[in-house]
Design a protein around this motif. Structure first.
Motif, short mmCIF file in Angstrom:
data_model
loop_
_atom_site.label_atom_id
_atom_site.label_comp_id
_atom_site.label_asym_id
_atom_site.label_seq_id
_atom_site.Cartn_x
_atom_site.Cartn_y
_atom_site.Cartn_z
N VAL A 113 -13.29 -29.45 -3.97
CA VAL A 113 -13.25 -28.51 -5.09
C VAL A 113 -13.99 -29.14 -6.27
CG1 VAL A 113 -11.77 -27.22 -6.66
CG2 VAL A 113 -11.06 -27.59 -4.29
N ASN A 114 -15.12 -28.54 -6.63
CA ASN A 114 -15.95 -29.06 -7.70
C ASN A 114 -16.29 -27.95 -8.68
OD1 ASN A 114 -16.22 -31.75 -6.57
ND2 ASN A 114 -17.57 -30.82 -5.03
N PHE A 115 -16.58 -28.35 -9.90
CA PHE A 115 -16.94 -27.40 -10.94
C PHE A 115 -18.38 -26.92 -10.73
CE2 PHE A 115 -16.57 -25.40 -14.99
CZ PHE A 115 -17.81 -25.50 -15.59
N SER A 116 -18.59 -25.60 -10.84
CA SER A 116 -19.91 -25.01 -10.69
C SER A 116 -20.36 -24.48 -12.04
CB SER A 116 -19.88 -23.87 -9.65
OG SER A 116 -21.14 -23.25 -9.58
N GLY A 117 -21.33 -25.14 -12.63
CA GLY A 117 -21.84 -24.70 -13.91
C GLY A 117 -22.59 -23.38 -13.83
N LYS A 118 -23.18 -23.06 -12.66
CA LYS A 118 -23.93 -21.82 -12.52
C LYS A 118 -23.01 -20.60 -12.54
CE LYS A 118 -27.66 -24.00 -9.93
NZ LYS A 118 -28.40 -24.07 -8.65
N ILE A 119 -21.90 -20.68 -11.81
CA ILE A 119 -20.96 -19.56 -11.82
C ILE A 119 -20.30 -19.42 -13.19
CG2 ILE A 119 -18.87 -18.63 -10.74
CD1 ILE A 119 -19.63 -20.03 -8.20
N PHE A 120 -19.97 -20.54 -13.81
CA PHE A 120 -19.38 -20.49 -15.15
C PHE A 120 -20.36 -19.86 -16.14
CE2 PHE A 120 -18.36 -22.24 -19.30
CZ PHE A 120 -16.98 -22.07 -19.36
N HIS A 121 -21.62 -20.25 -16.08
CA HIS A 121 -22.62 -19.66 -16.98
C HIS A 121 -22.83 -18.18 -16.67
CE1 HIS A 121 -25.98 -19.65 -19.73
NE2 HIS A 121 -26.79 -19.22 -18.78
N PHE A 122 -22.73 -17.81 -15.41
CA PHE A 122 -22.83 -16.40 -15.02
C PHE A 122 -21.74 -15.57 -15.69
CE2 PHE A 122 -21.44 -12.98 -12.19
CZ PHE A 122 -22.63 -12.29 -11.97
N LEU A 123 -20.52 -16.09 -15.74
CA LEU A 123 -19.42 -15.37 -16.39
C LEU A 123 -19.58 -15.35 -17.90
CD1 LEU A 123 -16.43 -16.71 -14.26
CD2 LEU A 123 -17.51 -14.46 -14.10
N MET A 124 -20.10 -16.44 -18.47
CA MET A 124 -20.25 -16.48 -19.93
C MET A 124 -21.26 -15.44 -20.40
SD MET A 124 -18.13 -18.70 -21.00
CE MET A 124 -17.06 -18.27 -19.62
N GLN A 125 -22.29 -15.16 -19.62
CA GLN A 125 -23.25 -14.14 -19.99
C GLN A 125 -22.68 -12.74 -19.92
OE1 GLN A 125 -26.52 -15.00 -17.29
NE2 GLN A 125 -27.63 -16.07 -18.92
N ARG A 126 -21.56 -12.55 -19.27
CA ARG A 126 -20.93 -11.23 -19.12
C ARG A 126 -19.59 -11.16 -19.83
NH1 ARG A 126 -24.30 -12.61 -15.55
NH2 ARG A 126 -25.53 -11.13 -14.34
N ARG A 127 -19.46 -11.90 -20.89
CA ARG A 127 -18.22 -11.89 -21.67
C ARG A 127 -18.27 -10.77 -22.72
NH1 ARG A 127 -16.45 -14.24 -26.41
NH2 ARG A 127 -18.46 -15.30 -26.71
N LEU A 128 -17.12 -10.11 -22.91
CA LEU A 128 -17.00 -9.07 -23.93
C LEU A 128 -16.72 -9.71 -25.28
CD1 LEU A 128 -14.84 -6.41 -22.03
CD2 LEU A 128 -17.32 -6.49 -22.28
N LEU A 129 -17.34 -9.17 -26.31
CA LEU A 129 -17.18 -9.70 -27.66
C LEU A 129 -16.00 -9.02 -28.33
CD1 LEU A 129 -20.95 -9.81 -28.71
CD2 LEU A 129 -19.55 -11.66 -27.79
N LEU A 130 -14.86 -9.68 -28.32
CA LEU A 130 -13.63 -9.14 -28.91
C LEU A 130 -13.06 -10.14 -29.90
CD1 LEU A 130 -11.92 -7.71 -25.70
CD2 LEU A 130 -13.17 -6.43 -27.44
#
Length: 438
Positions: free
Chosen positions: A99-116
């Motif tokens: 189990v390792n951290f994936s910066g690509k998937i994390f960055h993928f989610l950050m680009q699709r974050r809602l601004l609330l």
């Protein structure tokens, strides 16, 4: 006649009215279906479908090696107390090397974050909103978000003792606490209880809050560390989620435009939650744990994780492989030619030495003469051997090869002199005469 015409007009009017009502009903239903299909969401960092293909290096600190160091420093008995606390699932997760951290998937989610403007985090996947709040953080990590009754835990125990010196001031870093545990001072030895408290604080800070090397730990997170029971009853999940959410809410398009950004807190929780919230994402980049007894906490549901590889990354990899591939034969020949030219140029620059002035040249002549004496002895031995046999023929060829090699060595060591000495000529003629006689 009038009654008949009135009845006909009335029937037609009823049919026309019913038709209008039916059409209005159909249009209303269609408009309702359209409103259900299109869901108005809060603004995002990028509009759906317009996310740029911008990569970035995500820096996060999940120091799994500290588990082994703390276990060796405390011993099995005391370390089992930490495993029985809220850190138990995270410690088990840290021991899973797959189990390792994936910066690509994390960055993928950050680009699709809602601004609330709220404490909860919202993301979108395939235009569907997903919430990551304290509740999801609890379900993922198993760390409590509410205060446990500390008075009940202390019931029947001795009163609290004097606090440790490192819990009273706010100028200690995580590295200083590690040095206190792993490199104890002989003037201030550690007892078993202080070791247990230090180990608990080090793992909690390293996994849930991930402070920097020079970042000082707030006093509010150290004030209860003197007593293990009270420290483990604090709502660490609430504090950890607040640190993680605050760090993520500061990330935007200007942050990853620099190419690198850092995330504070337990960022691994968002990835493991996303694998469970989106089944297609989990089946593509993670493998479920077969031996897990329960699905909760979600961090123990996964045995291995993978990092996706995109098309533009494959092209870069191919380019790197081509640049790292060995050169062809022509390039090898060119390299060899350059080396030979350099060697020849180096020999040309060396001045020719004379036997009288250069002692090195006289040493070379001595060695050559010794080799010739050995050859004379071999020739004498060959004179006693029977002629016409295969053995004599092979010996003659070996002697001729040795003579040729000796001439080349003498020619190179003497600096390619064009006028060899008379002594060497006479000796060489004698050797050739003997070879012919034999």
């Amino acid at each position: 006649m009038l009654n008949y015409s009135f009845s006909v007009f009335y029937n037609r009017f009823k049919c026309f009215t019913f038709l209008i009502w039916f059409l209005c009903l159909v249009f209303t239903q269609m408009s309702n279906n359209d409103s259900l299909d299109v869901l108005n969401l809060p603004p995002r960092i990028y509009n759906p479908g317009f996310e740029p293909n911008i990569g970035a290096v995500v820096i996060q600190h999940f120091e799994t090696h500290l588990v082994k160091k703390v276990e060796l420093a405390l011993g099995e008995e005391q370390f089992n107390l930490i495993k029985a606390s809220f850190l138990g699932p995270i410690i088990e997760l840290a021991k899973r090397s797959g189990v390792n951290f994936s910066g690509k998937i994390f960055h993928f989610l950050m680009q699709r974050r809602l601004l609330l403007k709220e404490k909860n985090l919202w993301f979108t996947f395939d235009s569907q909103p997903m919430r990551f709040s304290e509740r999801e953080f609890l379900l993922t990590t198993g760390v409590q978000c509410d205060l446990i009754d500390s008075e009940m835990l202390r019931k029947g125990k001795a009163p609290s003792k004097a606090p440790y010196f490192w819990t009273q001031k706010e100028h200690f870093t995580l590295e200083q606490l590690q040095k206190r545990l792993f490199e104890p001072n002989q003037l201030h030895p550690l007892d078993a209880e202080e070791k247990l408290s230090l180990g608990m604080v080090i793992l909690t800070e390293a996994f849930l809050f991930t402070p920097g090397s020079l970042e000082k730990i707030p006093l509010s997170r150290l004030v209860h560390a003197s007593e293990f029971a009270i420290y483990t009853s604090q709502p660490w999940g609430k504090h950890a989620y607040r640190v993680l959410a605050t760090s993520i809410q500061r990330i935007n398009e200007n942050t990853w435009a620099r190419g690198t950004y850092e995330v504070k807190g337990f960022a691994m929780a968002i990835l493991l939650w996303a694998f469970s919230a989106v089944p297609s994402l989990g089946s593509a980049f993670a493998t479920e744990c077969v031996t897990s007894r329960s699905e909760y906490p979600l961090c123990l549901k996964w045995e291995t994780t993978q990092t996706p590889r995109f098309s533009h990354e494959n092209k870069q990899t191919e380019t790197r492989e081509e640049s790292c591939s060995p050169p062809d034969e022509d390039s090898h020949e060119n390299v060899n030619d350059e080396k030979v030219a350099q060697e020849e140029g180096a020999t040309d620059e060396v001045p020719h030495a004379n036997e009288e002035n250069d002692p090195q040249c006289s040493n070379v002549n001595d060695k050559v003469s010794q080799k010739k004496e050995k050859q004379h002895e071999e020739m004498r031995n060959m004179d006693g051997a029977p002629q016409g046999t295969q053995e004599s023929d092979s010996q003659r060829s070996n002697v001729n090869d040795k003579v040729a090699q000796t001439k080349e060595a003498q020619h190179n060591k003497m600096g390619h002199s064009e006028e060899p000495s008379q002594e060497s000529d006479s000796q060489q003629s004698k050797v050739n005469d003997k070879v012919c006689i034999s």
